[in-house]
Design an enzyme around this catalytic site. Structure first.
Site, PDB file in Angstrom:
ATOM      1  N   HIS A 119       0.448  -0.794  -0.177  1.00 14.02           N
ATOM      2  CA  HIS A 119       0.102   0.205   0.263  1.00 14.02           C
ATOM      3  C   HIS A 119       0.820   1.104   0.205  1.00 14.02           C
ATOM      4  CE1 HIS A 119      -2.689   2.753   2.444  1.00 14.02           C
ATOM      5  NE2 HIS A 119      -3.335   2.576   1.318  1.00 14.02           N
ATOM      6  N   ARG A 120       0.754   2.381  -1.123  1.00 15.83           N
ATOM      7  CA  ARG A 120       1.450   3.189  -0.902  1.00 15.83           C
ATOM      8  C   ARG A 120       3.400   2.444  -1.350  1.00 15.83           C
ATOM      9  NH1 ARG A 120      -1.950   6.753   2.432  1.00 15.83           N
ATOM     10  NH2 ARG A 120      -4.191   6.543   2.232  1.00 15.83           N
ATOM     11  N   ASP A 125      -1.154   6.154  -5.853  1.00 16.58           N
ATOM     12  CA  ASP A 125      -2.035   6.603  -5.738  1.00 16.58           C
ATOM     13  C   ASP A 125      -1.811   7.746  -6.938  1.00 16.58           C
ATOM     14  OD1 ASP A 125      -4.427   6.522  -3.198  1.00 16.58           O
ATOM     15  OD2 ASP A 125      -2.479   6.140  -2.851  1.00 16.58           O
ATOM     16  N   LYS A 142      -6.890   9.080  -8.354  1.00 17.84           N
ATOM     17  CA  LYS A 142      -7.230  10.090  -7.216  1.00 17.84           C
ATOM     18  C   LYS A 142      -8.265  11.722  -7.646  1.00 17.84           C
ATOM     19  CE  LYS A 142      -6.482   9.865  -3.612  1.00 17.84           C
ATOM     20  NZ  LYS A 142      -7.298   9.201  -2.111  1.00 17.84           N
ATOM     21  N   GLU A 175       0.060  -0.933  -4.852  1.00 19.21           N
ATOM     22  CA  GLU A 175      -0.809   0.411  -4.902  1.00 19.21           C
ATOM     23  C   GLU A 175       0.082   1.318  -4.701  1.00 19.21           C
ATOM     24  OE1 GLU A 175      -3.729   2.623  -3.233  1.00 19.21           O
ATOM     25  OE2 GLU A 175      -1.723   1.945  -2.346  1.00 19.21           O
ATOM     26  N   GLU A 217      -4.582   3.894  -8.453  1.00 17.16           N
ATOM     27  CA  GLU A 217      -5.753   4.505  -7.998  1.00 17.16           C
ATOM     28  C   GLU A 217      -5.931   5.772  -8.794  1.00 17.16           C
ATOM     29  OE1 GLU A 217      -8.345   6.127  -3.935  1.00 17.16           O
ATOM     30  OE2 GLU A 217      -6.723   4.667  -4.013  1.00 17.16           O
ATOM     31  N   ASP A 276       0.315  -2.022   4.382  1.00 15.55           N
ATOM     32  CA  ASP A 276       1.494  -1.601   4.662  1.00 15.55           C
ATOM     33  C   ASP A 276       2.567  -2.411   5.299  1.00 15.55           C
ATOM     34  OD1 ASP A 276      -0.336   0.719   3.948  1.00 15.55           O
ATOM     35  OD2 ASP A 276      -0.740   1.488   6.638  1.00 15.55           O
ATOM     36  N   HIS A 293      -0.976  10.573  -2.617  1.00 12.16           N
ATOM     37  CA  HIS A 293      -1.965   9.827  -2.248  1.00 12.16           C
ATOM     38  C   HIS A 293      -3.224  11.436  -1.701  1.00 12.16           C
ATOM     39  CE1 HIS A 293      -5.356   9.058   0.936  1.00 12.16           C
ATOM     40  NE2 HIS A 293      -5.211   8.263   0.833  1.00 12.16           N
TER      41      HIS A 293
END
Length: 245
Positions: A9-10, A38, A113, A36, A111, A231, A51
């Site tokens: 995640h990120r 953003d 945004k 993943e 993702e 994470d 993000h």
């Protein structure tokens, strides 16, 4: 058994500043099989990985991403807010992440945004970038803006999409069909074993977020989700090795 995708995640955001190249590289070192991230758009139309709609939280700058050119964003320090040793890390472009992973088997979850700020042609620019790297089969585009996902499918039906949502969506696999989505990127609390089975029977997979607790990971592994967004990719990697999933 199909390998569960370990989405960082990120990047490895538990140990590195989120959405930076150091976080993405660390994620791969820790066993992530997916990343993943953003994406938003700078003032000059370039795609930047961040993000928040503003740069305030994760850089030493102030203001909206949309009001900076990409070159100006590159001058911001995106590391020292997390830890002084990361001072000088910058916010990367989508191209930088795809270049890092192009010759690997990593799945990239991008993702969009664009819920608060409607970036013009964000979908077209993201898809054009993906195609320029020939990575269409390794991408999942997700968003809380489901109109945007419909647009992505109309432009690039070959690229997978995932609907982001929180709790309470009734029969989400049926809803996913209405927007031609391939995956359910559900909050971890909105995932039950019987729903996973029902979705699978309808050709839809689950990629729940953001799962950091080992017991929650185990529950989802047993329930046979297709991917887990975390994470802590090292924690999930360890469990997947034990479970043979």
């Amino acid at each position: 058994m199909t390998q569960i995708i370990n989405f960082a995640h990120r990047g490895a955001s538990a140990v590195c500043p989120e959405n930076t190249m150091v976080a993405f590289r660390k994620a791969l070192e820790l066993g992530a099989t997916g990343i993943e991230t953003d994406v938003q758009m700078a003032k000059d139309g370039k795609l930047v990985l961040i993000h928040d709609e503003s740069v305030n939280r994760t850089t030493n700058g102030q203001g909206w991403v949309k009001d900076y050119t990409f070159d100006e964003i590159q001058q911001l320090d995106a590391g020292s807010w997390f830890q002084e040793s990361f001072r000088g890390e910058h916010l990367p472009s989508l191209e930088e992440l795809l270049l890092l992973t192009k010759d690997k088997e990593t799945i990239i979850n991008i993702e969009l945004k664009n819920g608060i700020i409607q970036y013009p042609e964000l979908e077209e620019r993201v898809i054009a970038t993906i195609r320029s790297f020939g990575m269409e089969d390794r991408i999942v585009i997700s968003s809380f803006n489901h109109y945007s996902l419909v647009k992505c499918k109309s432009i690039a039906p070959e690229i997978r999409t995932g609907i982001l949502y929180m709790e309470g969506l009734y029969e989400p696999w049926e809803y996913a069909k209405t927007v031609s989505a391939d995956a359910l990127h559900a909050n971890k609390y909105a995932v039950l074993p019987e729903w996973i089975e029902e979705a699978k029977a309808n050709g839809i997979v689950y990629h729940p977020f953001t799962v950091n607790d080992s017991e929650e990971m185990k529950r989802l592994i047993v329930a046979k989700v297709a991917g887990i967004i975390t994470d802590h990719p090292d924690r999930l990697h360890h469990l997947l090795q034990i479970e043979g999933a």
